[in-house]
Design a protein around this motif. Structure first.
Motif, PDB file in Angstrom:
ATOM      1  N   UNK A 128       0.810  -1.214   0.000  1.00 55.72           N
ATOM      2  CA  UNK A 128       0.000   0.000   0.000  1.00 55.72           C
ATOM      3  C   UNK A 128       0.850   1.273   0.000  1.00 55.72           C
TER       4      UNK A 128
ATOM      5  N   UNK B 208      13.822   1.228   9.911  1.00 58.55           N
ATOM      6  CA  UNK B 208      12.478   0.985   9.387  1.00 58.55           C
ATOM      7  C   UNK B 208      12.544   0.780   7.879  1.00 58.55           C
ATOM      8  N   UNK B 209      11.479   0.269   7.327  1.00 59.54           N
ATOM      9  CA  UNK B 209      11.427   0.086   5.875  1.00 59.54           C
ATOM     10  C   UNK B 209      11.513   1.444   5.195  1.00 59.54           C
ATOM     11  N   UNK B 210      12.161   1.475   4.058  1.00 56.89           N
ATOM     12  CA  UNK B 210      12.306   2.731   3.345  1.00 56.89           C
ATOM     13  C   UNK B 210      11.207   2.879   2.295  1.00 56.89           C
ATOM     14  N   UNK B 211      10.809   4.138   2.050  1.00 56.78           N
ATOM     15  CA  UNK B 211       9.893   4.361   0.920  1.00 56.78           C
ATOM     16  C   UNK B 211      10.545   3.756  -0.333  1.00 56.78           C
ATOM     17  N   UNK B 212       9.767   3.345  -1.245  1.00 57.33           N
ATOM     18  CA  UNK B 212      10.254   2.721  -2.489  1.00 57.33           C
ATOM     19  C   UNK B 212      10.808   1.329  -2.290  1.00 57.33           C
ATOM     20  N   UNK B 213      10.685   0.772  -1.088  1.00 65.42           N
ATOM     21  CA  UNK B 213      11.247  -0.574  -0.895  1.00 65.42           C
ATOM     22  C   UNK B 213      10.177  -1.646  -0.893  1.00 65.42           C
ATOM     23  N   UNK B 214       8.941  -1.265  -1.211  1.00 65.41           N
ATOM     24  CA  UNK B 214       7.911  -2.298  -1.351  1.00 65.41           C
ATOM     25  C   UNK B 214       7.269  -2.742  -0.054  1.00 65.41           C
ATOM     26  N   UNK B 215       7.480  -2.013   1.023  1.00 74.11           N
ATOM     27  CA  UNK B 215       6.876  -2.389   2.305  1.00 74.11           C
ATOM     28  C   UNK B 215       5.470  -1.822   2.415  1.00 74.11           C
ATOM     29  N   UNK B 216       4.736  -2.228   3.452  1.00 72.66           N
ATOM     30  CA  UNK B 216       3.489  -1.564   3.766  1.00 72.66           C
ATOM     31  C   UNK B 216       3.805  -0.188   4.347  1.00 72.66           C
ATOM     32  N   UNK B 217       2.881   0.737   4.158  1.00 73.82           N
ATOM     33  CA  UNK B 217       3.088   2.091   4.679  1.00 73.82           C
ATOM     34  C   UNK B 217       3.312   2.074   6.186  1.00 73.82           C
ATOM     35  N   UNK B 218       2.659   1.109   6.854  1.00 74.89           N
ATOM     36  CA  UNK B 218       2.783   1.052   8.310  1.00 74.89           C
ATOM     37  C   UNK B 218       4.200   0.713   8.770  1.00 74.89           C
ATOM     38  N   UNK B 219       5.041   0.184   7.864  1.00 79.26           N
ATOM     39  CA  UNK B 219       6.396  -0.185   8.245  1.00 79.26           C
ATOM     40  C   UNK B 219       7.389   0.951   8.072  1.00 79.26           C
ATOM     41  N   UNK B 220       6.940   2.027   7.486  1.00 74.09           N
ATOM     42  CA  UNK B 220       7.843   3.121   7.143  1.00 74.09           C
ATOM     43  C   UNK B 220       7.803   4.131   8.274  1.00 74.09           C
ATOM     44  N   UNK B 221       8.935   4.419   8.818  1.00 74.76           N
ATOM     45  CA  UNK B 221       9.019   5.202  10.056  1.00 74.76           C
ATOM     46  C   UNK B 221       8.483   6.639   9.896  1.00 74.76           C
TER      47      UNK B 221
ATOM     48  N   UNK C 160      10.440   0.839  -9.430  1.00 77.28           N
ATOM     49  CA  UNK C 160      11.377   1.796  -8.842  1.00 77.28           C
ATOM     50  C   UNK C 160      12.796   1.625  -9.373  1.00 77.28           C
TER      51      UNK C 160
END
Lengths: 285, 285, 285, 285, 285, 285
Positions: free
Chosen positions: C214, D272-285, F171
């Motif tokens: 997402x 935390x997961x980085x933007x553009x790394x394919x994680x859920x938004x909740x994982x991005x600090x 990306x």
């Protein structure tokens, strides 16, 4: 049984070691087009050969044994190409020569990037039975079907893809020693393509061998569909014409034609899931 | 891109379900001689086809698409053969019919012994992409070399081993529906053997295609060794004579001869192990 | 880091050893639906977990560690089922009990037929990390994507197929000790299905997690095609209606519709083969 | 390079062909304890051997070459055991002899149940490079580390598991010819166990080789933890005493002791997961 | 059963993240010389241990459990080395520090070249169970033979190749945190080499354990060939002398000698192909 | 059965060929998150579908057939990205454009370093069914369990990891044609995630499907342990609270709670090794 001579079948020289070329050579050792494959394929075909004529077992042993020496040459070539490869992050590659122009000035850490990591980490700068991307050879690629003609075509396929690979390695190579070694191997692949096709010819060519297996009574196959090219165009447009769309078949036993693929069967109906079979309740009739 | 019809290319009927024959049919789905292999092989050859003549891509698509329907037929046949297979230890197999004579009276537990366990435990009585001993199909068997002639021989090899397999299944079968389905598949394999060999013929036969690849300048190969059969007899006894030991080569470019294999190279000398390379101290020069 | 207790998490008893059931239990150890898979999957998800919230790493460690104990229980069960398995051709199996009714009177040679051969030949009557047909577990089945929601669905998939397997084993079992052990494992799978779905719920359910990932701006996807069911019927007949063919999408961001698949692209044109690329001369433009 | 003799190293006789024993013998061909493994392992160790002393390369070639002949013997044995195996559903097995007592009266269909299906379907009643459950040999099992002592222990491991396998086959065999062949192979495994351990002894035994690699300066390892047995009991109960819990270490360079495992590190904190790394938004600090 | 502590066994620090070193560390996770292998090998040896003396099961559990913590440390190290790895083509790597000197100024696209692609594409910058060239770990490498002495040698082999790998990683490393972690792991490998050899010593050393398995009556092996080095020189030249060519055998039960390999068997004669076996007609007698 | 159209489902354009991006795209072809996987998974689920309601078979065929066209698009994209890739050591890459800025001035030899070697050596600059690190796709990843709900979750997992992969490729891409193609594929993955979850909803959501399989009588599972989170903290500290530690279970059939894991079983006791089982004498009681 087998014997060895410590010397190589053909000279293997490397003037300018190149660890990336070592990686590429691995394809000819442990790739599906490589020498382990042909060596082991010919051995298993020989050992399992069933025929009133023992000459095929014998011939296969000659060539399998030769191929074992080819793996040895390539393994030697890989090790020689790794002679000056980096083993520590602190090293700096020399700048001399063709490869030096590429590696030169790179740190050990940087020069490691393009290499197969297992050449550094697992083998101590030597070959191993994997391909150029590090995938180990898997013996399911040893084709030995018990049908002599089928096996010969498997062997032609192996030597055709093998010679294609060897010429690609030749083009990728810059070292004269490597090119000399490859020019020998390419020549042997030429011979081996001939050899397996010559067996087909000796068995009577297309007429004598097709359809493989020729021991299955052809009247048991569905003879309405054995020389037809099936077209699967969604819009029914005809397929391109070729030797295989009209004219006599290669075995002289039929005539080629084109047929539009159409369902002759029905939509399949499987029984519903059975209780105790682990399905959802909704799947049980 | 692709379309489907819910119906099968050819009827698939099973009168007497037999879970052991279901196991054997898996070889034609996920074995190296099976239909996934030819389907995917022809697709990848089509999708990567480089040639000024687009007809080969097109032809390959026709046949690849047909083969997809063959996997479907076989998967249906496996599921139908598993219709009455045991799923619990408490069941007792019925004694009627050909298979009943074998399974009859066996408990579920006992009848499970000869089956692929994953038919019971993993698929809910359906097919999966593995061979008759349960080994999953591995896509490294998709041969698509970028060389049209090499690929055609790979395809002949696939259809030759494929038809050999199909005739063995025919002989192992006892169900008339299964024999009818296999008689159709055997016929299609006959055609496909023809088809790939017809491409070779269209490309000029042996003279037009050999040695593969024919785009590599043959003067770059070591021409002293490209039409010689190498003998590896330990006692120097001559190899058996054949079409490949004398006479003109099949491509008309050379003459066969026999050579006793002898080392032309030396015993290889690798550098000693280097410090920091993880060897024993005794290996470091 | 980790600690052990020599005792098992739950009792493992076998009253009537059955070497074929030992084979079936292997699927729960080394099958793709088995315990090595979930154990290692949860560990790798934990070890690589990137999130501002450390609770997911912690939770995953709890359950991964529990699963390690399940492999141990199953390995114990396999060994106990092999206690009386044949190791020599001369033995004769006893005729007592449920399994004795099956094995009884068979010679060692005959009783070996339905077994995994490596139980006899490779392990000395113990478990090993392979499935019920002897295929070793391959760690490519450890799904840990770096996306928490995707991983949760991978875990639901693992526990769903895992519980399906466990219930099939329960049905195939005849030993009360084995059924008791499996009733425990089935219960744990129930909980673990719940657990991973509860994470999805905690993340906001469909609206909070879809589409996965997402974090990718949805305006970058082609929004003409993100809520359409594509039909591939060759004759253009409509697909069956379902929750997915009309009505609002589950994430509340679109509306389902049906589209007939049609080529939007052209026939692809690859460049001809290049000289030095190993093709046949006929492929070079 | 290599030579062959058409005769076998040792006689291979089969009085009573047994297709299930053919299956079991496959473990000695394509199992991880089998002869392809040792053959190829010794060859790759030889070809990549780096040492000022060329004797190790030479010795390895002698034994690798011998092992090639062992694969040949086993492949012959498999083919001979398959001589009378069923190939069609209609056959009926003869009832004579030891195996006849087992197979006798079974139909072809029934007799096929305990066999490797690829013996029937893929090889035409011959051996292939897979194990007794049909899993193909995978060349990642060729251990050749570039460290002579490590390789010798890999070889002892191979010959120890190899002789264990050979004795299990001996016990599973009923045919005097097979027992005679195996008694030879068991003897050769005895010698080969000796041979690799003798190299260790020649290198100075434990003191001369340990820790492997002995070329890494031992002061670079963390010397607080190099001779301690770590206990992982959850309740801190002591581990069982053994030669490894007290007394001098085998290399004479330390003293064994027991340590309770305790975390010396902290709970790891990944970014935390980085933007553009394919994680859920909740994982991005 | 098992317990966990969220903290690591030993500190894992990375000062300068390096995605290529992350790739190299993967060998110690999912390589055949890595920690998954020893962890699972010791667990399966423990779980299947058959012996009147329960101490071996217990000892194996202690060390297997420790090894699980080593996988965790390495997985953490991989993730930390990937903290700043490129995830988009547009990024530009910073130029600071040791790695910055290598990566610095490279675009994201360029910096991706030397990486394992799955670190970017499949895991979200975290470890996965594959080796340094991306090949997933395959559980067929878990050696647990049911023979205690054979297993101990398998373990020595694993720890010897494991410590060789760890020292190579130490040499390839540039980060002080990584070198500190590796110095701990190298020390543990030292201990574990000792530990398994100490079991051999406790079992009576060479005399007490050889030949493995020592439970097979040695009079059943062919005692003419159990202490002879077989020479396979094609020209009959003698093999190099060594501890294994003369003198008493290591188990004190024989005397070493050298024998020139000669065929004792005949050229094998397999029956011709049978009708219905899928051969060519020419192969049928 | 199936039909084809020579045109692509969606346009595939590459303005600036990039052989490293070709490598990355391979993950979407032959990676475990890729298109071969979903295509074959949906086909096998369709072909083996057992249900009174034929709509699921039909729906699966629609989508499987669409996915086949996605493999084709990706294979085309790989080939187009390889159009200008190096095939000989002597070439020099052009310096134009985005990729030229990276490749420009590199020799063929140097430009080969970051590529998949099989793109050069095995395929003639075309795609093949392997992942971005060259590991061939293995059909054991085709999940088709016979349980409709389990299969739907396997499909969600596949499309979730698939869309994660596709966004990572987006990306990593720099070419507008590639980004356009990927924006289409990302959209299709959005739909397919919806589609499989919609089946779950149609089956009644959590209440209607859980626990999977819902056909197993829940009273046969051990109901003391089916809704408990087991804590494995070595020090007994409580696990983090979450939706799964308290409150009603998602299926409405239980209540979540937390339990500290404790051994309920005993230390397992296996029988000693048996004579003739290949153990050491010391293991035999």
């Amino acid at each position: 049984m087998y014997y060895h001579d410590k010397r190589l079948q053909y000279p293997v020289r490397v003037e300018t070691p190149d660890p990336v070329f070592a990686r590429q050579l691995q394809q000819a050792i442990g790739g599906i087009e490589g020498e382990i494959r042909v060596c082991m394929q010919y051995f298993f075909q020989a050992w399992g050969n069933r025929s009133p004529n023992a000459k095929y077992r014998d011939m296969l042993l000659h060539t399998a044994t030769e191929e074992l020496g080819h793996i040895e040459m390539l393994a030697t070539a890989v090790a020689l190409n790794l002679e000056t490869a980096p083993v520590s992050a602190q090293e700096t590659a020399a700048k001399d020569g063709v490869v030096g122009a590429i590696m030169g000035g790179k740190s050990g850490r940087e020069a490691m990037e393009g290499m197969l990591q297992r050449h550094i980490l697992s083998t101590g700068l030597a070959a191993y039975p994997a391909n150029a991307d590090g995938v180990p050879f898997d013996m399911s690629h040893i084709y030995a079907s018990g049908n002599l003609a089928a096996d010969m075509y498997c062997n032609v396929a192996a030597e055709a893809t093998g010679r294609v690979l060897a010429t690609r390695l030749y083009n990728a190579a810059h070292d004269p020693g490597m090119r000399d070694m490859l020019s020998f191997m390419i020549a042997r692949d030429t011979m081996h393509q001939q050899q397996w096709l010559a067996v087909i010819e000796e068995l009577g060519g297309h007429a004598g061998t097709l359809p493989i297996p020729n021991s299955f009574p052809q009247e048991k196959e569905n003879q309405k569909f054995n020389y037809n090219f099936f077209s699967t165009s969604a819009d029914g447009s005809p397929p391109p014409a070729g030797r295989w769309t009209q004219g006599p078949s290669l075995d002289g036993k039929g005539e080629f034609s084109v047929v539009q693929n159409q369902p002759m069967g029905e939509e399949p109906v499987l029984g519903p899931a059975r209780p105790d079979s682990g399905a959802e309740a909704q799947q049980i009739g």
